[in-house]
Design an enzyme around this catalytic site. Structure first.
Site, short mmCIF file in Angstrom:
data_model
loop_
_atom_site.label_atom_id
_atom_site.label_comp_id
_atom_site.label_asym_id
_atom_site.label_seq_id
_atom_site.Cartn_x
_atom_site.Cartn_y
_atom_site.Cartn_z
N ASP A 55 0.83 -1.21 0.00
CA ASP A 55 0.00 0.00 0.00
C ASP A 55 0.86 1.25 0.00
O ASP A 55 2.04 1.23 0.39
CB ASP A 55 -0.92 0.01 1.23
N LYS A 56 0.25 2.35 -0.37
CA LYS A 56 0.96 3.63 -0.43
C LYS A 56 1.61 3.96 0.91
O LYS A 56 2.75 4.45 0.96
CB LYS A 56 -0.02 4.74 -0.83
#
Length: 316
Positions: free
Chosen positions: A182-183
């Site tokens: 994920d970011k």
């Protein structure tokens, strides 16, 4: 008288020899030894030794067979490969993603759009284009990065301010990330242009171990600790951790979780389903690789030994 006796003996000998040869067009002498052929004796005597009944037979009575050396026929390397494999080896994406590109009609072979999965191309003669750019096989490259927070795991995203590829500007080879983080997730992230290995490391059927360090907004309660190990139900099915432990006995907001599942955002969803907020998520182990010695945002090439271990699958 003595002279006449000797002459008589010579005459008898000559007469006997004439009878033996009489009627033989080849001039060979008749007799029971006519088919015998002499060979070297066991004692090593070359002048007179054992013999066999026929020249075509060995001393053991087996026919003599002359050994001939068969020349090895060189194998011609295969030049045809599946289109999705060719695309993956060019460093564009994994095989599964290549299949999606093919189905979407984004790939052409010799000027013709190919949408049939399983199609093959000749690596020496066919021209494969993606996005108007010619694809070609490249030397395999393997990289490990300590991903920082705020970077999107993708090769290209016009809506993302920063992608992990922005951190690889000094890498001359075209590579793609193996799996996704994920970011806001940090930690171990691998890159390669080896589509076959990428498929092996990320496909759910291979069940490769991943370890994360999680920081929660509140201390993890004992009953929730047991639920995560025994299994909980999410919207896409049941899931349980392979192992779970507190990183700091005095701060139970930090836990380490070991899991094999590759489902999207699985670690965050486990804790969110129990009412916790994940403040930080750091992957510390993936397919035998750790971020040891790599600063946040930095990367390095894998050693030959590390690559061999990945290919052999000699890790959990």
């Amino acid at each position: 008288m003595e002279i006449k006796k000797n002459n008589r003996r010579d005459y008898d000998t000559q007469a006997r020899h004439r009878r033996d040869y009489e009627g033989r067009p080849d001039g060979r002498k008749e007799g029971r030894n006519e088919d015998r052929t002499f060979s070297k004796g066991r004692s090593g005597d070359k002048t007179r030794g054992a013999y066999s009944r026929s020249g075509s037979q060995s001393r053991a009575g087996r026919p003599f067979v002359k050994k001939t050396k068969t020349k090895a026929v060189p194998q011609t390397p295969a030049t045809e490969v599946r289109l999705n494999k060719f695309i993956a080896n060019s460093g564009i994406c994994s095989r599964r993603e290549a299949d999606r590109l093919i189905l979407a009609g984004a790939v052409t072979v010799n000027g013709q759009v190919v949408t049939e999965l399983g199609s093959k191309v000749d690596v020496r003669h066919d021209t494969v284009l993606f996005g108007g750019e010619k694809l070609r096989g490249e030397e395999k490259v393997y990289i490990i990065m300590n991903k920082p927070k705020g970077f999107v795991t993708t090769t290209s995203d016009p809506h993302a301010e920063q992608t992990v590829m922005d951190l690889l500007t000094k890498c001359p080879a075209r590579v793609f990330p193996v799996g996704r983080l994920d970011k806001n997730t940090t930690g171990v992230l691998m890159f390669t242009n080896d589509g076959e290995l990428s498929e092996k490391l990320t496909h759910p059927s291979f069940n490769k171990k991943k370890i994360y360090e999680v920081t929660l907004n509140n201390s993890l309660r004992e009953e929730d600790f047991k639920k995560i190990l025994s299994g909980i139900n999410l919207e896409d099915g049941a899931i349980k951790a392979d192992d779970l432990h507190y990183v700091d006995a005095e701060d139970r907001r930090k836990v380490g979780i070991e899991i094999h599942s590759g489902k999207n955002r699985i670690v965050r969803r486990i804790f969110e389903s129990l009412g916790y907020q994940v403040k930080a998520l750091d992957r510390v182990y993936f397919a035998g690789l750790t971020k040891k010695g790599i600063k946040r945002g930095q990367w390095r090439y894998l050693s030959e030994g590390e690559v061999n271990i990945l290919k052999m699958g000699a890790f959990n």
